[in-house]
Motif scaffolding. Structure first.
Motif, PDB file in Angstrom:
ATOM      1  N   LEU A  19     -23.725 -29.429  26.178  1.00  0.00           N
ATOM      2  CA  LEU A  19     -24.894 -28.816  25.547  1.00  0.00           C
ATOM      3  C   LEU A  19     -25.939 -29.885  25.244  1.00  0.00           C
ATOM      4  O   LEU A  19     -25.606 -31.011  24.910  1.00  0.00           O
ATOM      5  CB  LEU A  19     -24.490 -28.108  24.254  1.00  0.00           C
ATOM      6  N   ASP A  20     -27.217 -29.501  25.334  1.00  0.00           N
ATOM      7  CA  ASP A  20     -28.282 -30.471  25.080  1.00  0.00           C
ATOM      8  C   ASP A  20     -29.524 -29.762  24.550  1.00  0.00           C
ATOM      9  O   ASP A  20     -29.747 -28.584  24.819  1.00  0.00           O
ATOM     10  CB  ASP A  20     -28.631 -31.215  26.369  1.00  0.00           C
ATOM     11  N   VAL A  21     -30.312 -30.516  23.811  1.00  0.00           N
ATOM     12  CA  VAL A  21     -31.574 -29.999  23.290  1.00  0.00           C
ATOM     13  C   VAL A  21     -32.685 -30.276  24.303  1.00  0.00           C
ATOM     14  O   VAL A  21     -32.457 -30.893  25.344  1.00  0.00           O
ATOM     15  CB  VAL A  21     -31.903 -30.638  21.921  1.00  0.00           C
ATOM     16  N   THR A  22     -33.905 -29.859  23.990  1.00  0.00           N
ATOM     17  CA  THR A  22     -35.028 -30.121  24.879  1.00  0.00           C
ATOM     18  C   THR A  22     -35.344 -31.611  24.885  1.00  0.00           C
ATOM     19  O   THR A  22     -34.947 -32.352  23.977  1.00  0.00           O
ATOM     20  CB  THR A  22     -36.291 -29.355  24.430  1.00  0.00           C
ATOM     21  N   GLU A  23     -36.077 -32.051  25.864  1.00  0.00           N
ATOM     22  CA  GLU A  23     -36.454 -33.461  25.952  1.00  0.00           C
ATOM     23  C   GLU A  23     -37.237 -33.902  24.716  1.00  0.00           C
ATOM     24  O   GLU A  23     -37.036 -35.002  24.208  1.00  0.00           O
ATOM     25  CB  GLU A  23     -37.284 -33.696  27.222  1.00  0.00           C
ATOM     26  N   ASP A  24     -38.104 -33.028  24.203  1.00  0.00           N
ATOM     27  CA  ASP A  24     -38.894 -33.346  23.006  1.00  0.00           C
ATOM     28  C   ASP A  24     -38.028 -33.516  21.759  1.00  0.00           C
ATOM     29  O   ASP A  24     -38.453 -34.140  20.788  1.00  0.00           O
ATOM     30  CB  ASP A  24     -39.929 -32.256  22.728  1.00  0.00           C
ATOM     31  N   GLN A  25     -36.832 -32.947  21.766  1.00  0.00           N
ATOM     32  CA  GLN A  25     -35.950 -32.990  20.588  1.00  0.00           C
ATOM     33  C   GLN A  25     -34.915 -34.111  20.657  1.00  0.00           C
ATOM     34  O   GLN A  25     -34.161 -34.309  19.710  1.00  0.00           O
ATOM     35  CB  GLN A  25     -35.224 -31.650  20.442  1.00  0.00           C
ATOM     36  N   GLN A  26     -34.863 -34.843  21.754  1.00  0.00           N
ATOM     37  CA  GLN A  26     -33.838 -35.868  21.950  1.00  0.00           C
ATOM     38  C   GLN A  26     -33.778 -36.886  20.808  1.00  0.00           C
ATOM     39  O   GLN A  26     -32.700 -37.350  20.453  1.00  0.00           O
ATOM     40  CB  GLN A  26     -34.059 -36.609  23.280  1.00  0.00           C
ATOM     41  N   ASP A  27     -34.927 -37.241  20.249  1.00  0.00           N
ATOM     42  CA  ASP A  27     -34.955 -38.240  19.181  1.00  0.00           C
ATOM     43  C   ASP A  27     -34.463 -37.710  17.835  1.00  0.00           C
ATOM     44  O   ASP A  27     -34.257 -38.483  16.906  1.00  0.00           O
ATOM     45  CB  ASP A  27     -36.384 -38.781  18.991  1.00  0.00           C
ATOM     46  N   TYR A  28     -34.263 -36.404  17.729  1.00  0.00           N
ATOM     47  CA  TYR A  28     -33.892 -35.797  16.461  1.00  0.00           C
ATOM     48  C   TYR A  28     -32.399 -35.512  16.323  1.00  0.00           C
ATOM     49  O   TYR A  28     -31.922 -35.246  15.220  1.00  0.00           O
ATOM     50  CB  TYR A  28     -34.655 -34.488  16.240  1.00  0.00           C
ATOM     51  N   VAL A  29     -31.661 -35.519  17.426  1.00  0.00           N
ATOM     52  CA  VAL A  29     -30.270 -35.067  17.405  1.00  0.00           C
ATOM     53  C   VAL A  29     -29.380 -36.055  18.160  1.00  0.00           C
ATOM     54  O   VAL A  29     -29.705 -36.445  19.277  1.00  0.00           O
ATOM     55  CB  VAL A  29     -30.137 -33.670  18.063  1.00  0.00           C
ATOM     56  N   ALA A  30     -28.252 -36.406  17.562  1.00  0.00           N
ATOM     57  CA  ALA A  30     -27.284 -37.277  18.233  1.00  0.00           C
ATOM     58  C   ALA A  30     -26.540 -36.493  19.311  1.00  0.00           C
ATOM     59  O   ALA A  30     -26.411 -35.268  19.245  1.00  0.00           O
ATOM     60  CB  ALA A  30     -26.293 -37.831  17.220  1.00  0.00           C
ATOM     61  N   CYS A  31     -26.039 -37.204  20.268  1.00  0.00           N
ATOM     62  CA  CYS A  31     -25.253 -36.641  21.372  1.00  0.00           C
ATOM     63  C   CYS A  31     -23.969 -35.993  20.830  1.00  0.00           C
ATOM     64  O   CYS A  31     -23.290 -36.571  19.973  1.00  0.00           O
ATOM     65  CB  CYS A  31     -24.938 -37.783  22.335  1.00  0.00           C
ATOM     66  N   CYS A 110     -30.117 -34.238   6.266  1.00  0.00           N
ATOM     67  CA  CYS A 110     -31.206 -35.182   6.525  1.00  0.00           C
ATOM     68  C   CYS A 110     -31.853 -34.798   7.842  1.00  0.00           C
ATOM     69  O   CYS A 110     -31.174 -34.326   8.764  1.00  0.00           O
ATOM     70  CB  CYS A 110     -30.685 -36.611   6.636  1.00  0.00           C
ATOM     71  N   TYR A 111     -33.146 -34.998   7.935  1.00  0.00           N
ATOM     72  CA  TYR A 111     -33.844 -34.727   9.190  1.00  0.00           C
ATOM     73  C   TYR A 111     -35.050 -35.624   9.308  1.00  0.00           C
ATOM     74  O   TYR A 111     -35.586 -36.131   8.316  1.00  0.00           O
ATOM     75  CB  TYR A 111     -34.246 -33.252   9.309  1.00  0.00           C
ATOM     76  N   ASN A 112     -35.462 -35.823  10.523  1.00  0.00           N
ATOM     77  CA  ASN A 112     -36.627 -36.647  10.810  1.00  0.00           C
ATOM     78  C   ASN A 112     -37.858 -35.936  10.251  1.00  0.00           C
ATOM     79  O   ASN A 112     -38.118 -34.782  10.597  1.00  0.00           O
ATOM     80  CB  ASN A 112     -36.752 -36.847  12.322  1.00  0.00           C
ATOM     81  N   PRO A 113     -38.624 -36.590   9.396  1.00  0.00           N
ATOM     82  CA  PRO A 113     -39.799 -35.928   8.815  1.00  0.00           C
ATOM     83  C   PRO A 113     -40.873 -35.593   9.856  1.00  0.00           C
ATOM     84  O   PRO A 113     -41.763 -34.790   9.583  1.00  0.00           O
ATOM     85  CB  PRO A 113     -40.313 -36.935   7.783  1.00  0.00           C
ATOM     86  N   LYS A 114     -40.758 -36.168  11.053  1.00  0.00           N
ATOM     87  CA  LYS A 114     -41.700 -35.841  12.126  1.00  0.00           C
ATOM     88  C   LYS A 114     -41.281 -34.599  12.905  1.00  0.00           C
ATOM     89  O   LYS A 114     -42.030 -34.115  13.743  1.00  0.00           O
ATOM     90  CB  LYS A 114     -41.835 -37.027  13.085  1.00  0.00           C
ATOM     91  N   ASN A 115     -40.092 -34.099  12.630  1.00  0.00           N
ATOM     92  CA  ASN A 115     -39.603 -32.889  13.292  1.00  0.00           C
ATOM     93  C   ASN A 115     -40.475 -31.721  12.819  1.00  0.00           C
ATOM     94  O   ASN A 115     -40.494 -31.394  11.629  1.00  0.00           O
ATOM     95  CB  ASN A 115     -38.136 -32.655  12.939  1.00  0.00           C
ATOM     96  N   PRO A 116     -41.191 -31.068  13.741  1.00  0.00           N
ATOM     97  CA  PRO A 116     -42.197 -30.074  13.333  1.00  0.00           C
ATOM     98  C   PRO A 116     -41.646 -28.794  12.707  1.00  0.00           C
ATOM     99  O   PRO A 116     -42.382 -28.092  12.028  1.00  0.00           O
ATOM    100  CB  PRO A 116     -42.938 -29.764  14.636  1.00  0.00           C
ATOM    101  N   VAL A 117     -40.368 -28.484  12.919  1.00  0.00           N
ATOM    102  CA  VAL A 117     -39.842 -27.223  12.395  1.00  0.00           C
ATOM    103  C   VAL A 117     -38.806 -27.393  11.288  1.00  0.00           C
ATOM    104  O   VAL A 117     -38.477 -26.437  10.592  1.00  0.00           O
ATOM    105  CB  VAL A 117     -39.233 -26.351  13.518  1.00  0.00           C
TER     106      VAL A 117
END
Length: 145
Positions: A19-31, A110-117
């Motif tokens: 399973l994988d997230v979108t390319e734009d979300q790669q920096d927000y979620v660990a493998c 915890c989440y990246n504050p740059k994550n738009p949603v």
């Protein structure tokens, strides 16, 4: 839509790892593969596969940090299954399961504050931002019980 959290076993771990997230979300979620390895070698980690209509579509990992606190470390929905409401149902189920922890006083994420949603999504479940984490990289939000 039948959404359930299932144990990760020898019969489904590869599906979860794929399973994988979108390319734009790669920096927000660990493998997911890294998360499963991490959970195997550390105590207090709970991993769950998110299934929708009998298909693996996501992953959760939470950690019992202390007798009073559980932290959600990983939460993802595969890019092919996003924006269908699956994540909202799965997070409700995960929170219900976490709240069964005896003596629990706090759930954190915890989440990246740059994550738009992230902020709006998590606040809709009752998470309240309390500031940046100790590394000053991610926003820390909690539910007090």
């Amino acid at each position: 839509m039948d959404v359930v959290l299932k144990e990760i076993t020898s019969s489904n771990y590869e599906l979860v790892c794929d399973l994988d997230v979108t390319e734009d979300q790669q920096d927000y979620v660990a493998c997911n593969m890294w998360s499963l390895v991490e959970s195997h070698y550390n105590s207090g980690h709970t991993c769950k596969a998110i299934y929708c209509d009998n298909q693996a579509v996501g992953f959760f990992m939470w950690v019992q940090e202390s007798s009073e606190k559980v932290s959600i470390w990983r939460f993802m929905i595969d890019h092919k299954h996003q924006n269908k409401g699956i994540g909202r149902i799965a997070l409700n189920q995960a929170l219900d399961a976490i709240k069964l922890t005896p003596g629990l006083c706090e759930i954190e994420i915890c989440y990246n504050p740059k994550n738009p949603v992230a902020k709006d999504f998590y606040s809709s479940f009752g998470f309240q931002e309390v500031g940046m984490d100790e590394d000053d990289e991610d926003m820390l939000a909690i539910i007090s019980l």
